[in-house]
Design an enzyme around this catalytic site. Structure first.
Site, PDB file in Angstrom:
ATOM      1  N   ARG A  28       0.813  -1.218   0.000  1.00  0.00           N
ATOM      2  CA  ARG A  28       0.000   0.000   0.000  1.00  0.00           C
ATOM      3  C   ARG A  28       0.848   1.270   0.000  1.00  0.00           C
ATOM      4  O   ARG A  28       0.458   2.274   0.606  1.00  0.00           O
ATOM      5  CB  ARG A  28      -0.956   0.026   1.209  1.00  0.00           C
ATOM      6  CG  ARG A  28      -2.065  -1.003   1.156  1.00  0.00           C
ATOM      7  CD  ARG A  28      -3.199  -0.514   0.255  1.00  0.00           C
ATOM      8  NE  ARG A  28      -4.304  -1.437   0.243  1.00  0.00           N
ATOM      9  CZ  ARG A  28      -5.397  -1.294   0.980  1.00  0.00           C
ATOM     10  NH1 ARG A  28      -5.530  -0.254   1.762  1.00  0.00           N
ATOM     11  NH2 ARG A  28      -6.357  -2.178   0.903  1.00  0.00           N
ATOM     12  N   ARG A  32      -3.338   6.823   1.125  1.00  0.00           N
ATOM     13  CA  ARG A  32      -3.832   8.040   1.781  1.00  0.00           C
ATOM     14  C   ARG A  32      -2.901   8.650   2.818  1.00  0.00           C
ATOM     15  O   ARG A  32      -3.159   9.741   3.296  1.00  0.00           O
ATOM     16  CB  ARG A  32      -5.183   7.750   2.427  1.00  0.00           C
ATOM     17  CG  ARG A  32      -6.289   7.639   1.404  1.00  0.00           C
ATOM     18  CD  ARG A  32      -7.529   7.046   2.018  1.00  0.00           C
ATOM     19  NE  ARG A  32      -7.239   5.676   2.453  1.00  0.00           N
ATOM     20  CZ  ARG A  32      -8.141   4.853   2.949  1.00  0.00           C
ATOM     21  NH1 ARG A  32      -9.364   5.260   3.120  1.00  0.00           N
ATOM     22  NH2 ARG A  32      -7.802   3.628   3.306  1.00  0.00           N
ATOM     23  N   ARG A  41      -6.243  11.836  -5.781  1.00  0.00           N
ATOM     24  CA  ARG A  41      -7.498  11.144  -5.491  1.00  0.00           C
ATOM     25  C   ARG A  41      -8.674  12.119  -5.547  1.00  0.00           C
ATOM     26  O   ARG A  41      -9.733  11.804  -6.091  1.00  0.00           O
ATOM     27  CB  ARG A  41      -7.364  10.484  -4.115  1.00  0.00           C
ATOM     28  CG  ARG A  41      -8.619  10.046  -3.446  1.00  0.00           C
ATOM     29  CD  ARG A  41      -8.987   8.643  -3.841  1.00  0.00           C
ATOM     30  NE  ARG A  41      -9.834   8.009  -2.846  1.00  0.00           N
ATOM     31  CZ  ARG A  41     -11.072   8.384  -2.567  1.00  0.00           C
ATOM     32  NH1 ARG A  41     -11.614   9.411  -3.169  1.00  0.00           N
ATOM     33  NH2 ARG A  41     -11.772   7.723  -1.665  1.00  0.00           N
ATOM     34  N   ASP A  78      -6.737  -2.301  -7.514  1.00  0.00           N
ATOM     35  CA  ASP A  78      -7.290  -2.957  -6.334  1.00  0.00           C
ATOM     36  C   ASP A  78      -7.579  -4.410  -6.661  1.00  0.00           C
ATOM     37  O   ASP A  78      -7.792  -4.763  -7.821  1.00  0.00           O
ATOM     38  CB  ASP A  78      -8.568  -2.266  -5.861  1.00  0.00           C
ATOM     39  CG  ASP A  78      -8.853  -2.626  -4.412  1.00  0.00           C
ATOM     40  OD1 ASP A  78      -8.224  -2.029  -3.523  1.00  0.00           O
ATOM     41  OD2 ASP A  78      -9.656  -3.539  -4.177  1.00  0.00           O
ATOM     42  N   TYR A 155     -15.142 -11.115  -0.067  1.00  0.00           N
ATOM     43  CA  TYR A 155     -15.803  -9.836  -0.386  1.00  0.00           C
ATOM     44  C   TYR A 155     -17.055 -10.053  -1.241  1.00  0.00           C
ATOM     45  O   TYR A 155     -18.060  -9.361  -1.090  1.00  0.00           O
ATOM     46  CB  TYR A 155     -14.835  -8.888  -1.099  1.00  0.00           C
ATOM     47  CG  TYR A 155     -13.762  -8.355  -0.179  1.00  0.00           C
ATOM     48  CD1 TYR A 155     -14.021  -7.290   0.673  1.00  0.00           C
ATOM     49  CD2 TYR A 155     -12.501  -8.924  -0.137  1.00  0.00           C
ATOM     50  CE1 TYR A 155     -13.053  -6.802   1.535  1.00  0.00           C
ATOM     51  CE2 TYR A 155     -11.516  -8.452   0.716  1.00  0.00           C
ATOM     52  CZ  TYR A 155     -11.798  -7.387   1.557  1.00  0.00           C
ATOM     53  OH  TYR A 155     -10.844  -6.924   2.414  1.00  0.00           O
TER      54      TYR A 155
HETATM   55  O1  CP3 Z   1       0.019  -1.282  -2.627  1.00  0.00           O
HETATM   56  C1  CP3 Z   1      -0.232  -0.361  -3.411  1.00  0.00           C
HETATM   57  O2  CP3 Z   1       0.213   0.804  -3.261  1.00  0.00           O
HETATM   58  C2  CP3 Z   1      -1.025  -0.671  -4.661  1.00  0.00           C
HETATM   59  C3  CP3 Z   1      -2.420  -0.508  -4.580  1.00  0.00           C
HETATM   60  C4  CP3 Z   1      -3.329  -1.438  -3.778  1.00  0.00           C
HETATM   61  C5  CP3 Z   1      -4.558  -0.972  -3.269  1.00  0.00           C
HETATM   62  N1  CP3 Z   1      -5.237  -2.031  -2.758  1.00  0.00           N
HETATM   63  C6  CP3 Z   1      -5.001   0.430  -3.322  1.00  0.00           C
HETATM   64  C7  CP3 Z   1      -6.095   0.853  -2.438  1.00  0.00           C
HETATM   65  C8  CP3 Z   1      -3.250  -2.804  -3.492  1.00  0.00           C
HETATM   66  C9  CP3 Z   1      -2.120  -3.772  -3.754  1.00  0.00           C
HETATM   67  C10 CP3 Z   1      -4.475  -3.169  -2.862  1.00  0.00           C
HETATM   68  C11 CP3 Z   1      -4.814  -4.536  -2.460  1.00  0.00           C
HETATM   69  C12 CP3 Z   1      -6.019  -4.785  -1.682  1.00  0.00           C
HETATM   70  N2  CP3 Z   1      -7.238  -4.188  -1.775  1.00  0.00           N
HETATM   71  C13 CP3 Z   1      -6.127  -5.823  -0.720  1.00  0.00           C
HETATM   72  C14 CP3 Z   1      -5.047  -6.819  -0.375  1.00  0.00           C
HETATM   73  C15 CP3 Z   1      -3.973  -6.242   0.452  1.00  0.00           C
HETATM   74  C16 CP3 Z   1      -4.369  -5.939   1.860  1.00  0.00           C
HETATM   75  O3  CP3 Z   1      -4.306  -4.747   2.204  1.00  0.00           O
HETATM   76  O4  CP3 Z   1      -4.699  -6.866   2.593  1.00  0.00           O
HETATM   77  C17 CP3 Z   1      -7.425  -5.788  -0.202  1.00  0.00           C
HETATM   78  C18 CP3 Z   1      -7.995  -6.691   0.866  1.00  0.00           C
HETATM   79  C19 CP3 Z   1      -8.133  -4.753  -0.891  1.00  0.00           C
HETATM   80  C20 CP3 Z   1      -9.557  -4.380  -0.750  1.00  0.00           C
HETATM   81  C21 CP3 Z   1      -9.726  -2.980  -0.343  1.00  0.00           C
HETATM   82  N3  CP3 Z   1      -9.428  -1.907  -1.141  1.00  0.00           N
HETATM   83  C22 CP3 Z   1     -10.170  -2.496   0.883  1.00  0.00           C
HETATM   84  C23 CP3 Z   1     -10.592  -3.370   2.056  1.00  0.00           C
HETATM   85  C24 CP3 Z   1     -10.154  -1.111   0.812  1.00  0.00           C
HETATM   86  C25 CP3 Z   1     -10.626  -0.129   1.831  1.00  0.00           C
HETATM   87  C26 CP3 Z   1      -9.701  -0.151   2.994  1.00  0.00           C
HETATM   88  C27 CP3 Z   1      -9.287   1.225   3.356  1.00  0.00           C
HETATM   89  O5  CP3 Z   1      -8.094   1.353   3.691  1.00  0.00           O
HETATM   90  O6  CP3 Z   1     -10.130   2.128   3.306  1.00  0.00           O
HETATM   91  C28 CP3 Z   1      -9.653  -0.745  -0.438  1.00  0.00           C
HETATM   92  C29 CP3 Z   1      -9.442   0.622  -0.945  1.00  0.00           C
HETATM   93  C30 CP3 Z   1      -8.059   0.978  -1.387  1.00  0.00           C
HETATM   94  N4  CP3 Z   1      -7.275   0.210  -2.192  1.00  0.00           N
HETATM   95  C31 CP3 Z   1      -7.374   2.187  -1.086  1.00  0.00           C
HETATM   96  C32 CP3 Z   1      -6.137   2.113  -1.743  1.00  0.00           C
HETATM   97  C33 CP3 Z   1      -5.075   3.171  -1.796  1.00  0.00           C
HETATM   98  C34 CP3 Z   1      -7.925   3.355  -0.282  1.00  0.00           C
HETATM   99  C35 CP3 Z   1      -9.037   3.937  -1.071  1.00  0.00           C
HETATM  100  C36 CP3 Z   1      -9.081   5.440  -1.143  1.00  0.00           C
HETATM  101  O7  CP3 Z   1      -8.139   6.088  -1.645  1.00  0.00           O
HETATM  102  O8  CP3 Z   1     -10.131   5.950  -0.741  1.00  0.00           O
END
Ligand code: CP3
Length: 352
Positions: A28, A32, A41, A78, A155
């Site tokens: 990640r 944010r 964003r 994602d 999910y």
């Molecule tokens: O790592 C990186 O920088 C690359 C981008 C990336 C994102 N999600 C961007 C993201 C990667 C590799 C993921 C993987 C992901 N997404 C996983 C597996 C890794 C882990 O963290 O366990 C999972 C379970 C998801 C599903 C997901 N996406 C969730 C549960 C959420 C919300 C959680 C939160 O932090 O709010 C997301 C949203 C998400 N994916 C964000 C980002 C930067 C935040 C969204 C935003 O900008 O509003």
């Protein structure tokens, strides 16, 4: 033609070759906690707009590379793009996690699910990959990724995030056949999706099994690991005359590192609940290990961050095959300067 790779420490470490210093990237890393991410964003309007705009996705992918000089870039996207392309209607409400408009409820829903063609409904992801690869211009390798079939299924069946996984576990124990049909489709979709990312320019792959660790040992093997094995068996493992290493990460999966290594993957992600020396004993010598600083360490003082980095490097030891990372994604409220401290400490303490 893509530029030759200037920094291949990450690829060499995954190949368990000797390296001058331990490569470091952060799960990640684009997100944010970075003010520059929040600006882009906001410009995109919402998260899916950001993912589906190759120029903006490229811009945020490169932000942490520019700021921290990390040794690998990861595609900005994602794991939930696949269920979205299957028609489940993904939405991210501000301040909430992901939600599906049409979650999986019945056997008929599962039977009706298409296996998406990655060069059709997921073309925007492939465009992001090729754009990022071009803009990286050989600085560092680009990691492509997907969720594991089981993690995607959690999910898809829960309709969003969950604490107790009551719906998907209810399905597992009441109608395992239907769950297997869903997991089989997810495995096919993920395999096509990852191979298309390699075709578009991804130089390494990672599979996130964020929720494998909520399963019992036998169910982990039957409902998560088995389907990751199908994917590993179906992946393109060579591109541009180089190996495309594959890393598997099951959060809370430390007890299964030996089984995971047997899939034939190249690397294993380790969370912070297991010491890397123990992880090495369990995983054996055929895989590299990625990890495993507790993400919460970054809330501490710079001096404690340096000490904790030292402990992780020390627990791994001098053998080749270590990729430094957090044990899970970086938290939203971390001060980015603390990540600078971490990255510089990895450089300083691991230089041979
Ligand atoms: O790592 C990186 O920088 C690359 C981008 C990336 C994102 N999600 C961007 C993201 C990667 C590799 C993921 C993987 C992901 N997404 C996983 C597996 C890794 C882990 O963290 O366990 C999972 C379970 C998801 C599903 C997901 N996406 C969730 C549960 C959420 C919300 C959680 C939160 O932090 O709010 C997301 C949203 C998400 N994916 C964000 C980002 C930067 C935040 C969204 C935003 O900008 O509003």
């Amino acid at each position: 033609m893509n530029a030759p790779l200037e920094n291949d420490l990450y690829l060499r470490a995954l190949n368990r070759e000797a390296v001058e210093r331990t490569p470091v990237w952060v799960m990640r890393q684009a997100g944010r906690y970075l003010p520059e991410y929040k600006r882009v964003r906001a410009q995109a309007g919402n998260f899916m707009n950001l993912c589906s705009n190759p120029e903006l996705a490229c811009e945020v992918t490169l932000q942490p590379i520019d700021r921290f000089n990390l040794d690998a870039a990861i595609l900005f996207s994602d794991i939930l793009t696949i269920p979205d392309a299957m028609g489940l209607e993904l939405a991210f409400e501000t301040g909430e996690g992901p939600k599906f408009g049409k979650p999986i409820k019945t056997r008929a829903d599962v039977d009706a699910l298409p296996v998406p063609d990655p060069n059709d409904s997921l073309q925007y992801v492939m465009d992001a990959v090729s754009t990022i690869r071009r803009e990286l211009n050989g600085r560092v390798p680009l990691i492509g990724f997907s969720g594991s079939p089981w993690t995607l299924a959690t999910y898809m069946v829960e309709g969003g995030g969950s604490k107790d996984f009551s719906k998907v576990k209810g399905l597992l124990f009441s109608d395992p056949k239907t769950l297997h049909v869903l997991l089989e489709k997810n495995a096919q979709a993920v395999t096509h999706y990852l191979n298309a990312q390699v075709e578009a320019g991804a130089q390494a792959l990672m599979i996130f099994d964020t929720w494998g660790g909520v399963l019992s040992p036998t169910n982990y093997q039957a409902f998560s690991l088995h389907y990751m094995q199908l994917i590993v068996d179906g992946l393109t493992r060579q591109a541009d005359g180089r190996k495309v290493p594959v890393t598997l990460f099951t959060k809370n999966g430390g007890q299964w590192l030996d089984l995971m290594a047997k899939t034939g993957c190249d690397g294993l992600g380790v969370d912070w609940t297991m010491d890397l020396a123990d992880a090495r004993k369990r995983a054996g010598d055929t895989v590299a290990l990625q990890g495993n600083l507790d993400p919460s360490v970054l809330y501490g003082s710079p001096e404690s961050i340096r000490q904790e980095v030292k402990k992780v490097l020390h627990s791994y030891g001098d053998a080749p095959g270590h990729v430094f990372n957090l044990g899970h994604g970086i938290h939203q409220f971390v001060n980015p300067e603390h990540l600078t401290v971490m990255v510089e400490a990895v450089r300083e303490f691991s230089t041979k």
